[in-house]
Write a protein that holds these residues in place. Structure first.
Motif, mmCIF file in Angstrom:
data_model
loop_
_atom_site.group_PDB
_atom_site.id
_atom_site.type_symbol
_atom_site.label_atom_id
_atom_site.label_comp_id
_atom_site.label_asym_id
_atom_site.label_seq_id
_atom_site.Cartn_x
_atom_site.Cartn_y
_atom_site.Cartn_z
ATOM 1 N N ASP A 94 10.030 -7.928 1.335
ATOM 2 C CA ASP A 94 9.090 -8.534 0.380
ATOM 3 C C ASP A 94 8.821 -10.005 0.705
ATOM 4 O OD1 ASP A 94 9.061 -6.087 -0.898
ATOM 5 O OD2 ASP A 94 10.346 -6.724 -2.566
ATOM 6 N N ALA A 95 9.810 -10.687 1.303
ATOM 7 C CA ALA A 95 9.657 -12.102 1.646
ATOM 8 C C ALA A 95 8.892 -12.299 2.948
ATOM 9 C CB ALA A 95 11.033 -12.770 1.749
ATOM 10 N N GLY A 96 8.550 -11.217 3.641
ATOM 11 C CA GLY A 96 7.725 -11.325 4.834
ATOM 12 C C GLY A 96 8.478 -11.549 6.130
ATOM 13 N N TRP A 97 9.750 -11.192 6.183
ATOM 14 C CA TRP A 97 10.500 -11.354 7.425
ATOM 15 C C TRP A 97 10.047 -10.357 8.476
ATOM 16 C CZ3 TRP A 97 15.177 -13.981 9.023
ATOM 17 C CH2 TRP A 97 15.462 -15.086 8.225
ATOM 18 N N TRP A 98 9.667 -9.145 8.054
ATOM 19 C CA TRP A 98 9.186 -8.101 8.942
ATOM 20 C C TRP A 98 8.218 -7.236 8.161
ATOM 21 C CZ3 TRP A 98 14.699 -8.661 8.609
ATOM 22 C CH2 TRP A 98 15.259 -8.036 7.506
ATOM 23 N N ALA A 99 7.511 -6.360 8.867
ATOM 24 C CA ALA A 99 6.504 -5.533 8.206
ATOM 25 C C ALA A 99 7.148 -4.465 7.325
ATOM 26 C CB ALA A 99 5.603 -4.872 9.249
ATOM 27 N N ASP A 100 8.205 -3.840 7.820
ATOM 28 C CA ASP A 100 8.845 -2.774 7.070
ATOM 29 C C ASP A 100 10.313 -2.707 7.442
ATOM 30 O OD1 ASP A 100 9.507 0.426 6.845
ATOM 31 O OD2 ASP A 100 8.083 -0.254 5.325
ATOM 32 N N ASP A 101 11.166 -2.402 6.473
ATOM 33 C CA ASP A 101 12.595 -2.372 6.782
ATOM 34 C C ASP A 101 12.987 -1.181 7.657
ATOM 35 O OD1 ASP A 101 12.430 -0.449 4.804
ATOM 36 O OD2 ASP A 101 13.814 -1.440 3.443
ATOM 37 N N SER A 102 12.044 -0.296 7.951
ATOM 38 C CA SER A 102 12.328 0.781 8.906
ATOM 39 C C SER A 102 12.514 0.226 10.322
ATOM 40 C CB SER A 102 11.214 1.831 8.899
ATOM 41 O OG SER A 102 10.000 1.252 9.338
#
Length: 157
Positions: A118-126
């Motif tokens: 949600d904070a924008g570190w990556w596109a998806d936690d997958s």
């Protein structure tokens, strides 16, 4: 820190580590309720996990990459829980002790990964395909919290 400095740091190291102080809290299960002929699923907004997630975002902000990370990632999480009174006796070890009780590691992991997504570190936690999660009680007199290590993985391993 400027976006250029963050990008340069990530380009050099392809990894970062930061600490979050506070009592770790697991992601709660969604709740359901009847609304007429349909069931509605929701997460209680008053749950303490939202304060924990805010603390994670605040601690992670100075280390956030300039652009969302792409590709495979390793995320190691070390959770440190406050010691219960029963483990503060003189005969108990002074160092950290394995935490084998609740909360479950998968719910702890979910709270952190969803928060950083949600904070924008990556596109998806997958994208997180590797990593270690450990749970400890802090050493006597220690501060509860979380240590997060994020690393970009390149190529096949």
């Amino acid at each position: 820190m400027s976006a250029d400095n963050k990008a340069a740091r990530w380009a050099e190291a392809s990894a970062c580590e930061f600490r979050v102080n506070g009592d770790p809290i697991a992601q709660p299960r969604p709740r359901a309720r009847n609304a007429g002929a349909h069931a509605r699923v929701y997460s209680p907004q008053s749950h303490p996990v939202y304060a924990w997630r805010a603390a994670i975002v605040e601690a992670a902000a100075p280390h956030k990459p300039a652009e969302p990370l792409t590709g495979p990632l390793r995320v190691n999480l070390r959770f440190y829980f406050r010691r219960p009174q029963r483990l503060l006796r003189k005969c108990d070890p002074a160092g950290r002790i394995w935490h084998t009780g609740k909360p479950d590691r998968d719910n702890l992991d979910k709270a952190v990964l969803d928060c950083l997504t949600d904070a924008g570190w990556w596109a998806d936690d997958s994208q997180v395909c590797a990593g270690e999660l450990t749970k400890f009680y802090v050493h006597k007199g220690g501060t509860p919290g979380l240590v997060v290590f994020v690393q970009e993985l390149g190529g096949e391993k």
